[in-house]
Design a protein around this motif. Structure first.
Motif, mmCIF file in Angstrom:
data_model
loop_
_atom_site.group_PDB
_atom_site.id
_atom_site.type_symbol
_atom_site.label_atom_id
_atom_site.label_comp_id
_atom_site.label_asym_id
_atom_site.label_seq_id
_atom_site.Cartn_x
_atom_site.Cartn_y
_atom_site.Cartn_z
ATOM 1 N N PRO A 43 0.797 -1.236 0.000
ATOM 2 C CA PRO A 43 0.000 0.000 0.000
ATOM 3 C C PRO A 43 0.827 1.282 0.000
ATOM 4 C CG PRO A 43 -0.802 -1.565 1.649
ATOM 5 C CD PRO A 43 0.533 -2.047 1.199
ATOM 6 N N HIS A 44 2.125 1.177 0.247
ATOM 7 C CA HIS A 44 2.967 2.374 0.308
ATOM 8 C C HIS A 44 3.456 2.718 -1.099
ATOM 9 C CE1 HIS A 44 2.975 0.866 4.446
ATOM 10 N NE2 HIS A 44 3.136 2.131 4.794
ATOM 11 N N THR A 45 2.623 3.445 -1.803
ATOM 12 C CA THR A 45 2.932 3.859 -3.165
ATOM 13 C C THR A 45 3.091 5.373 -3.213
ATOM 14 O OG1 THR A 45 0.600 4.084 -3.771
ATOM 15 C CG2 THR A 45 1.625 1.925 -4.108
ATOM 16 N N LEU A 46 3.773 5.829 -4.240
ATOM 17 C CA LEU A 46 3.986 7.262 -4.422
ATOM 18 C C LEU A 46 3.279 7.713 -5.690
ATOM 19 C CD1 LEU A 46 5.452 9.863 -3.505
ATOM 20 C CD2 LEU A 46 7.355 9.178 -4.976
ATOM 21 N N ASN A 47 2.467 8.761 -5.559
ATOM 22 C CA ASN A 47 1.755 9.316 -6.704
ATOM 23 C C ASN A 47 2.709 10.182 -7.518
ATOM 24 O OD1 ASN A 47 0.014 10.427 -8.543
ATOM 25 N ND2 ASN A 47 -1.513 11.072 -7.042
ATOM 26 N N LEU A 48 2.903 9.804 -8.787
ATOM 27 C CA LEU A 48 3.825 10.534 -9.657
ATOM 28 C C LEU A 48 3.119 11.520 -10.575
ATOM 29 C CD1 LEU A 48 6.118 7.556 -10.730
ATOM 30 C CD2 LEU A 48 6.356 9.071 -8.761
ATOM 31 N N GLY A 49 1.805 11.628 -10.439
ATOM 32 C CA GLY A 49 1.047 12.503 -11.323
ATOM 33 C C GLY A 49 0.559 11.774 -12.556
ATOM 34 N N HIS A 50 -0.494 12.296 -13.188
ATOM 35 C CA HIS A 50 -1.101 11.684 -14.372
ATOM 36 C C HIS A 50 -1.534 10.241 -14.103
ATOM 37 C CE1 HIS A 50 1.456 14.815 -16.545
ATOM 38 N NE2 HIS A 50 0.206 15.156 -16.787
ATOM 39 N N ILE A 54 4.100 4.476 -8.182
ATOM 40 C CA ILE A 54 5.210 3.538 -8.079
ATOM 41 C C ILE A 54 5.116 2.820 -6.739
ATOM 42 C CG2 ILE A 54 6.862 5.168 -7.061
ATOM 43 C CD1 ILE A 54 8.952 3.853 -8.946
ATOM 44 N N SER A 55 5.429 1.535 -6.755
ATOM 45 C CA SER A 55 5.258 0.688 -5.584
ATOM 46 C C SER A 55 6.610 0.278 -5.008
ATOM 47 C CB SER A 55 4.452 -0.562 -5.961
ATOM 48 O OG SER A 55 4.409 -1.485 -4.891
ATOM 49 N N ILE A 79 -0.899 -11.925 -4.494
ATOM 50 C CA ILE A 79 -1.431 -11.735 -3.142
ATOM 51 C C ILE A 79 -1.229 -10.299 -2.669
ATOM 52 C CG2 ILE A 79 -1.167 -12.386 -0.719
ATOM 53 C CD1 ILE A 79 -0.461 -15.205 -1.673
ATOM 54 N N SER A 80 -0.012 -9.776 -2.822
ATOM 55 C CA SER A 80 0.288 -8.441 -2.292
ATOM 56 C C SER A 80 -0.470 -7.349 -3.039
ATOM 57 C CB SER A 80 1.794 -8.176 -2.341
ATOM 58 O OG SER A 80 2.285 -8.244 -3.665
ATOM 59 N N LEU A 81 -0.586 -7.472 -4.363
ATOM 60 C CA LEU A 81 -1.308 -6.448 -5.123
ATOM 61 C C LEU A 81 -2.815 -6.536 -4.892
ATOM 62 C CD1 LEU A 81 0.000 -4.289 -6.977
ATOM 63 C CD2 LEU A 81 1.516 -6.181 -6.416
ATOM 64 N N THR A 82 -3.323 -7.741 -4.673
ATOM 65 C CA THR A 82 -4.740 -7.881 -4.326
ATOM 66 C C THR A 82 -5.012 -7.279 -2.952
ATOM 67 O OG1 THR A 82 -4.938 -9.904 -5.651
ATOM 68 C CG2 THR A 82 -6.624 -9.519 -3.970
ATOM 69 N N TYR A 83 -4.099 -7.522 -2.028
ATOM 70 C CA TYR A 83 -4.232 -6.927 -0.692
ATOM 71 C C TYR A 83 -4.226 -5.402 -0.781
ATOM 72 C CZ TYR A 83 -3.005 -5.564 4.071
ATOM 73 O OH TYR A 83 -2.982 -4.963 5.307
ATOM 74 N N PHE A 84 -3.342 -4.865 -1.617
ATOM 75 C CA PHE A 84 -3.290 -3.419 -1.807
ATOM 76 C C PHE A 84 -4.624 -2.886 -2.325
ATOM 77 C CE2 PHE A 84 -2.165 -0.110 -5.140
ATOM 78 C CZ PHE A 84 -2.281 0.953 -4.263
ATOM 79 N N TRP A 85 -5.231 -3.606 -3.254
ATOM 80 C CA TRP A 85 -6.519 -3.163 -3.788
ATOM 81 C C TRP A 85 -7.600 -3.183 -2.707
ATOM 82 C CZ3 TRP A 85 -11.102 -6.167 -4.881
ATOM 83 C CH2 TRP A 85 -12.094 -5.427 -5.531
ATOM 84 N N ILE A 86 -7.542 -4.172 -1.829
ATOM 85 C CA ILE A 86 -8.569 -4.305 -0.794
ATOM 86 C C ILE A 86 -8.451 -3.205 0.258
ATOM 87 C CG2 ILE A 86 -9.390 -5.768 1.110
ATOM 88 C CD1 ILE A 86 -8.652 -8.190 -0.615
ATOM 89 N N VAL A 87 -7.233 -2.920 0.712
ATOM 90 C CA VAL A 87 -7.056 -1.986 1.831
ATOM 91 C C VAL A 87 -6.757 -0.564 1.377
ATOM 92 C CG1 VAL A 87 -6.217 -3.875 3.271
ATOM 93 C CG2 VAL A 87 -4.569 -2.400 2.097
ATOM 94 N N GLY A 88 -6.358 -0.380 0.122
ATOM 95 C CA GLY A 88 -5.986 0.950 -0.346
ATOM 96 C C GLY A 88 -7.165 1.908 -0.367
ATOM 97 N N ARG A 89 -6.908 3.146 0.001
ATOM 98 C CA ARG A 89 -7.935 4.184 -0.029
ATOM 99 C C ARG A 89 -7.354 5.441 -0.663
ATOM 100 N NH1 ARG A 89 -10.205 0.291 0.893
ATOM 101 N NH2 ARG A 89 -11.851 -0.173 2.403
ATOM 102 N N PRO A 90 -8.041 6.025 -1.658
ATOM 103 C CA PRO A 90 -9.271 5.504 -2.259
ATOM 104 C C PRO A 90 -8.997 4.230 -3.047
ATOM 105 C CG PRO A 90 -8.442 7.350 -3.529
ATOM 106 C CD PRO A 90 -7.578 7.273 -2.306
ATOM 107 N N ARG A 91 -9.980 3.342 -3.068
ATOM 108 C CA ARG A 91 -9.791 2.056 -3.732
ATOM 109 C C ARG A 91 -9.723 2.239 -5.245
ATOM 110 N NH1 ARG A 91 -13.544 -2.817 -1.957
ATOM 111 N NH2 ARG A 91 -12.210 -2.543 -0.112
ATOM 112 N N LEU A 92 -8.756 1.571 -5.851
ATOM 113 C CA LEU A 92 -8.611 1.633 -7.297
ATOM 114 C C LEU A 92 -9.790 0.964 -7.986
ATOM 115 C CD1 LEU A 92 -4.855 0.613 -7.762
ATOM 116 C CD2 LEU A 92 -5.819 2.897 -8.048
ATOM 117 N N PRO A 93 -10.163 1.433 -9.172
ATOM 118 C CA PRO A 93 -11.161 0.698 -9.960
ATOM 119 C C PRO A 93 -10.691 -0.736 -10.195
ATOM 120 C CG PRO A 93 -10.739 2.857 -10.920
ATOM 121 C CD PRO A 93 -9.716 2.664 -9.845
ATOM 122 N N PHE A 94 -11.639 -1.639 -10.311
ATOM 123 C CA PHE A 94 -11.298 -3.058 -10.413
ATOM 124 C C PHE A 94 -10.399 -3.342 -11.611
ATOM 125 C CE2 PHE A 94 -12.291 -7.407 -11.887
ATOM 126 C CZ PHE A 94 -11.828 -8.105 -10.783
#
Length: 226
Positions: A43-50, A54-55, A79-94
């Motif tokens: 879940p610790h990603t950095l928003n690079l714009g547009h 990056i993970s 597993i890790s990317l699915t977990y990120f989708w579940i707990v990440g906020r705001p949640r990414l589109p499917f």
């Protein structure tokens, strides 16, 4: 855009099926510990714009490829990317979550095959063949992972994919190579101290995240000037 996402999803599925047909998974305690750490880091990603992000999962992927195998690396990614989708906020589109999983699965699959094709041996981080294999794995993972994301962002935002890659991701090769160095350290220490050396991945990922956060503005400014 839909055709591209469907293609990546299909290729990711084919890669997963191909790997599942060769051997069995190694689900030992040390691998499961690495999966837990990867889930913590994901879940610790950095928003690079547009809409580019990056993970910090990459070091876990490389370690799984070299220490456990390509099948295990692909499972860790799923597993890790699915977990990120579940707990990440705001949640990414499917559909973006599916793309992320398939992207890492494909990058892990190609990175794993690059490792073995270059002479790498599972669990070995000291022989010349394995060191060359690790370098090839790092480069293959970097090219596939950042390349596919750049294409997806470019299609979504109407920006040339190479521009996205150059401005947002090209500079991350430094951290990718550092991740390869961490894998060498983990592999050497694991032979003596066992699974507890995997705890070294946590401070490395923290440092990587802050490196991304501190360096990206300068890298982006430099890219815009060239």
């Amino acid at each position: 855009m839909f055709a591209f996402l469907a293609t990546i999803a299909t290729l990711g599925g084919i890669a997963a099926i191909e790997s599942s047909l060769h051997g069995t998974l190694n689900l030992g305690a040390d691998f499961l510990l690495m999966v837990v750490f990867a889930c913590i880091a994901a879940p610790h990603t950095l928003n690079l714009g547009h809409n580019a992000r990056i993970s910090t999962v990459q070091p876990f992927m490389l370690a799984a490829i070299v220490l456990f195998g390509v099948r295990e690396a692909m499972l860790l990614a799923a597993i890790s990317l699915t977990y990120f989708w579940i707990v990440g906020r705001p949640r990414l589109p499917f559909y973006k979550a599916v793309f992320n999983v398939c992207n890492f699965v494909l990058a892990g699959w190609l990175g794993g095959h690059a490792f073995t094709a270059a002479g790498g041996r599972l669990g070995d981080v000291t022989s010349p063949g394995s060191l060359v294999g690790l370098l090839m794995s790092v480069l293959a993972f970097f090219v596939v992972n950042t390349g596919l994301v750049s294409i997806a962002v470019g299609l979504e935002q109407g920006i040339p994919p190479f521009r996205v890659w150059y401005e947002k991701y090209s500079w991350t090769i430094n951290a990718q190579l550092a991740g390869g160095s961490l894998v060498i350290l983990l592999g050497m220490l694991r032979q003596t101290f066992g699974a507890q050396v995997l705890f070294l991945t946590i401070p490395f990922c923290i440092m990587t995240y802050h490196f991304y956060k501190a360096y990206f503005p300068r890298a982006s400014q430099k890219a815009h000037k060239t």
